[in-house]
Design an enzyme around this catalytic site. Structure first.
Site, PDB file in Angstrom:
ATOM      1  N   ASP A 174      69.665   7.014 -15.934  1.00 38.16           N
ATOM      2  CA  ASP A 174      71.025   7.317 -16.352  1.00 38.16           C
ATOM      3  C   ASP A 174      72.103   6.297 -15.995  1.00 38.16           C
ATOM      4  O   ASP A 174      72.797   5.785 -16.845  1.00 38.16           O
ATOM      5  CB  ASP A 174      71.456   8.676 -15.784  1.00 38.16           C
ATOM      6  CG  ASP A 174      70.522   9.804 -16.210  1.00 38.16           C
ATOM      7  OD1 ASP A 174      69.551   9.546 -16.938  1.00 38.16           O
ATOM      8  OD2 ASP A 174      70.774  10.948 -15.808  1.00 38.16           O
ATOM      9  N   GLU A 405      63.377  13.671  -5.258  1.00 37.45           N
ATOM     10  CA  GLU A 405      63.626  13.070  -6.573  1.00 37.45           C
ATOM     11  C   GLU A 405      63.588  11.543  -6.473  1.00 37.45           C
ATOM     12  O   GLU A 405      63.034  10.867  -7.335  1.00 37.45           O
ATOM     13  CB  GLU A 405      64.990  13.566  -7.071  1.00 37.45           C
ATOM     14  CG  GLU A 405      65.355  13.164  -8.479  1.00 37.45           C
ATOM     15  CD  GLU A 405      66.738  13.702  -8.876  1.00 37.45           C
ATOM     16  OE1 GLU A 405      67.435  14.275  -8.006  1.00 37.45           O
ATOM     17  OE2 GLU A 405      67.114  13.539 -10.050  1.00 37.45           O
TER      18      GLU A 405
HETATM   19  C1  DGY Z   1      71.086  14.827 -15.417  1.00 38.44           C
HETATM   20  O1  DGY Z   1      71.520  15.968 -15.629  1.00 38.44           O
HETATM   21  O2  DGY Z   1      71.436  14.130 -14.470  1.00 38.44           O
HETATM   22  C2  DGY Z   1      70.045  14.300 -16.301  1.00 38.44           C
HETATM   23  O3  DGY Z   1      69.503  13.115 -15.839  1.00 38.44           O
HETATM   24  C3  DGY Z   1      70.590  14.128 -17.687  1.00 38.44           C
HETATM   25  O4  DGY Z   1      69.530  14.280 -18.521  1.00 38.44           O
END
Ligand code: DGY
Length: 432
Positions: A174, A405
């Site tokens: 992201d 994560e």
């Molecule tokens: C989040 O919600 O951070 C996801 O990576 C978006 O898909």
């Protein structure tokens, strides 16, 4: 170790939601596309029935144009449980799907690779389980092909044989510095965040997440794509973000190779050749369009300006997955990987960059999925010892710190969501 194996299996047990896996109970309470692929790889060892069920749930939400949505929403959750939620995306009903069932963007198409891995594991267990797995492949194959056709067709916005992403979320990476240059052209309207509240900050640390400026742009890009009903026709003229990502496209190429294997099992020999040719075309296009001879690695290309980003990101190493990558490109990527900029385990961003951030999501931390892809790349090119070092480093990291994560690239501290499904799933694969 048995302890790590058992804890990984129990994460996958806890995160199973009836017909799909959630990446994490609190932060990501729906089904995510590329997570499903990584998760299937691990479920293959402990519950193959669920691996196939999870992939099916995802592809049951495939759009008529072939796109596989990045989130399939769980109708049992409320709009307030995740932002941006189903009503915000406003996806109309399609096929037999109700309205508001998914998002309108995609994620890296790793599912063919995952399906092939699940099949291989089943086939190793004898003829009966191979037969069952083959039936699953039969159902998935045309859907996987439609996904590839969408990405190499409608999404070839640059016209050079690669898929463009039209939102940073589509990369799965992201807030990677890879998007900074392209995002500078996207308005950041912070007032959007007073209308729409971020949900992620209520359930995780702000320092581990993308910033408000990032989020204002993410939301603005959803509004822009949504305004054209998620159509890709003429998108470059009306949408501020279109980028060719080396990692997304390397996965696109690897998917064609997995489809060639799947076609072989299904007795579609002629199709297998077509898939291998398509993989070669994607590999050549990545080399022609995304290689920077000065840095000796791959970089994201802004389709609107034609420029490669200067940032050195883990995504620029992932084309190592491609077996037909020319030897001198393989050597370049390996040099970068072994240099002080990266090192083992590989962080998400250049350790020597001035804005390297040890905490913040894809701007520094170590992610198991990216390292898993790189380990595959090392094995594809016959670098067994290095692949083994990377495997051992990942297992150590998760064993010491838990199924987080992502991880602090210096201390190994677990960051983001605990009990994260793909970390657990890939731990199983790394231990097996
Ligand atoms: C989040 O919600 O951070 C996801 O990576 C978006 O898909």
């Amino acid at each position: 170790s048995a302890e790590l194996w058992n804890s990984a299996a129990s994460v996958l047990e806890t995160n199973w939601a009836g017909d799909h896996m959630v990446p994490s109970r609190r932060l990501y309470p729906h089904q995510w596309s590329w997570d499903t692929a990584f998760i299937a790889v691990g479920l293959a060892y402990v519950n193959p029935t669920r691996a196939w069920r999870d992939l099916r749930s995802l592809f049951e939400a495939q759009w008529p144009d072939g796109r596989v949505p990045h989130i399939v929403f769980d109708p049992a959750m409320a709009e307030a449980d995740y932002f941006p939620g189903p009503a915000f995306w406003g996806v109309p009903s399609y096929g037999s799907r109700p309205a508001h069932g998914s998002t309108g963007i995609v994620q890296p198409p790793l599912h063919a690779v995952a399906a092939w891995e699940v099949y291989r594991r089943a086939a190793a267990h004898g003829a009966a389980s191979a037969q069952q797995a083959r039936a699953e492949l039969e159902w998935l194959y045309p859907r996987l092909v439609a996904q590839q056709d969408y990405l190499t067709g409608q999404r070839d916005l640059g016209g050079g044989g690669l898929a463009s992403i039209v939102h940073p979320w589509e990369s799965g990476l992201d807030n990677s510095p890879a998007w900074d240059a392209a995002l500078a052209n996207v308005p950041a309207d912070l007032s959007l965040l007073s209308v729409y509240r971020r949900r992620d900050l209520a359930v995780s640390h702000a320092a581990h997440r993308p910033t408000d400026t990032d989020y204002a742009r993410y939301v603005g890009l959803v509004i822009s794509y949504r305004a054209g009903d998620y159509s890709d026709t003429g998108l470059l003229e009306r949408h501020a973000f279109a980028v060719e990502c080396p990692s997304f496209n390397a996965i696109l190429g690897a998917a064609e190779l997995a489809l060639a294997q799947i076609a072989g099992v299904l007795g579609l020999g002629g199709k297998a050749d077509t898939h291998r040719e398509r993989a070669q075309h994607i590999t050549s296009a990545i080399v022609a369009r995304l290689w920077n001879p000065e840095t000796g690695m791959f970089h994201a290309r802004d389709v609107r300006t034609g420029r490669l980003t200067a940032a050195r990101c883990v995504s620029g190493l992932v084309p190592l997955m491609l077996p037909d990558l020319p030897a001198e490109r393989v050597a370049g990527v390996l040099d970068a990987m072994r240099s002080e900029r990266f090192g083992t385990p590989v962080p998400s961003y250049d350790r020597t960059a001035a804005d390297f951030d040890t905490m913040r999501y894809w701007r520094g931390p170590v992610w198991i999925n990216a390292n898993w892809l790189l380990r595959r790349g090392l094995m594809v090119h016959g670098l067994r010892d290095e692949a083994e070092d990377l495997r051992a480093a990942m297992v150590r990291l998760v064993h010491r710190n838990g199924h987080f994560e992502y991880f602090h690239p210096e201390t190994g501290e677990g960051l983001g969501a605990p009990s994260f499904s793909w970390t657990a799933a890939l731990a199983l694969d790394l231990l097996a």
